[in-house]
Structures are given as C-alpha cells and as structure tokens.
Design an enzyme around this catalytic site. Structure first.
Site, PDB file in Angstrom:
ATOM      1  N   LEU A   1       0.887  -1.157   0.000  1.00  9.10           N
ATOM      2  CA  LEU A   1       0.000   0.000   0.000  1.00  9.10           C
ATOM      3  C   LEU A   1       0.926   1.208   0.000  1.00  9.10           C
ATOM      4  CD1 LEU A   1      -2.666  -0.943   2.720  1.00  9.10           C
ATOM      5  CD2 LEU A   1      -2.995  -0.884   0.247  1.00  9.10           C
ATOM      6  N   ASP A   2       0.531   2.266  -0.687  1.00  8.21           N
ATOM      7  CA  ASP A   2       1.351   3.481  -0.705  1.00  8.21           C
ATOM      8  C   ASP A   2       1.639   3.928   0.725  1.00  8.21           C
ATOM      9  OD1 ASP A   2       1.186   3.464  -3.441  1.00  8.21           O
ATOM     10  OD2 ASP A   2      -0.323   5.046  -3.557  1.00  8.21           O
ATOM     11  N   LYS A   3       2.778   4.570   0.912  1.00  7.57           N
ATOM     12  CA  LYS A   3       3.204   5.041   2.232  1.00  7.57           C
ATOM     13  C   LYS A   3       2.109   5.847   2.930  1.00  7.57           C
ATOM     14  CE  LYS A   3       6.472   8.307   4.181  1.00  7.57           C
ATOM     15  NZ  LYS A   3       5.931   9.638   3.893  1.00  7.57           N
TER      16      LYS A   3
ATOM     17  N   HIS B   1       0.457   4.913  -7.578  1.00  5.60           N
ATOM     18  CA  HIS B   1      -0.470   5.938  -7.072  1.00  5.60           C
ATOM     19  C   HIS B   1      -1.714   6.092  -7.946  1.00  5.60           C
ATOM     20  CE1 HIS B   1       2.699   6.945  -4.319  1.00  5.60           C
ATOM     21  NE2 HIS B   1       3.485   7.338  -5.281  1.00  5.60           N
TER      22      HIS B   1
END
Length: 176
Positions: free
Chosen positions: A62-64, A167
């Site tokens: 998962l994105d930061k 993203h």
C-alpha cells in the site's frame, strides 16, 4: 534516524492463522524500507517476529500515505501462494478492489470506467494524469455512500483496479 522504540512498535494484527497475518497499516508508514525510510512494515515485522524461523513478509504493498489492510505471509509457501494469486497465476485474473473516501460528491450514481494515461512528473517527483506518452491506467468505480463530515461532503467509493500503476487511485481521482 529511527529510535529503537519505533522499530519495536507492534503492528496491529486484524487476523492471523497458520499461513497469514492481516495487518492494519497506518498512513505514513511505508511497506518497505528504502528512500530514506528506516522504519517500515518490514522492519516492524522483523522486530515483532525476531525469534521466528520465517519472518512474515508483505504479499502486496500500500502506498506510504495510504492506510488499510495489508496481507503478510507467515511461510515461504504461503507468501508464494498469495503472491501467485494476486498476480493472476492461479488461473483466475486477480480482482483488486479498494474502498476510498474522496472529498466532494461523486457526480455519477452508477458504475463508471476511468481511463487515463499516467506519467511521472520528474520536476515535482509525482505521478499525474497527462499527455499521450503516459502509461494506460484503468479502473471501474462506483459510489457507495455520501456523507457530510463537518463542513465538507465526502463520498465512499468502491474501486476495482484493472491496471496497477503507481499511485493510480490517488492520481485518477485528483485529476477529476
């Protein structure tokens, strides 16, 4: 640098069995180290399961800056099984669905398909939907609920990714 406390901070486990862990990843925590981040899901798993014969490892990312559930394999066999399933190597195409709150009222009540060409803006070091030279990004989205949150309106969206660009969800919605 990170303090020893940050590395030792326990990840919230939502579900666990012999094969997998499902972790509740907080926003701001990268899945893996690197790019100047010494504290990550991987480093916290290493600290939390330091005595184990196999260190649990995330099956996906998962994105930061994204919070959500993250699947981790507790053995090499489990890690391989779930990685293969997510990559579509189990005979069925993977179905990657996400729930996301967006600010504002989504203008469509029915399911719709979002298609964009995404490219990296090297100057700002971020992804954007722009230009014919980008890589195709496609998803199917449907609003589930609209709510007032303080002075603002937000819509809960069901998003099914048909491609997996960096993203992608954030870029496709922010461009609209």
């Amino acid at each position: 640098g990170a303090s020893p406390h940050e590395h030792a901070s326990r990840l919230p486990i939502v579900y666990e069995d012999d094969d997998i862990l499902i972790l509740n990843k907080e926003a701001g925590l990268p899945a893996q180290g690197g790019s100047g981040h010494s504290v990550s899901v991987v480093s916290r798993l290493a600290a939390q399961f330091s005595g184990s014969t196999f260190l649990p490892a995330p099956v996906h990312r998962l994105d930061k800056d994204t919070s959500g559930l993250l699947l981790a394999g507790k053995s090499y066999a489990a890690l391989r099984k779930f990685s293969d399933a997510l990559a579509g190597r189990e005979g069925l195409p993977p179905r990657k669905e996400y729930l996301a709150w967006i600010w504002g009222r989504w203008p469509h009540s029915e399911e719709c398909r979002l298609r964009d060409l995404l490219k990296k803006n090297e100057h700002e070091r971020k992804m954007e939907a722009d230009g014919p030279e980008g890589r195709e990004a496609e998803s199917i989205v449907r609003p589930l609920e609209t709510r007032r949150i303080g002075e603002k309106t937000a819509t809960l969206m069901l998003i099914r990714l048909l491609t997996g660009r960096t993203h992608q969800i954030r870029v496709q919605f922010s461009s609209r």
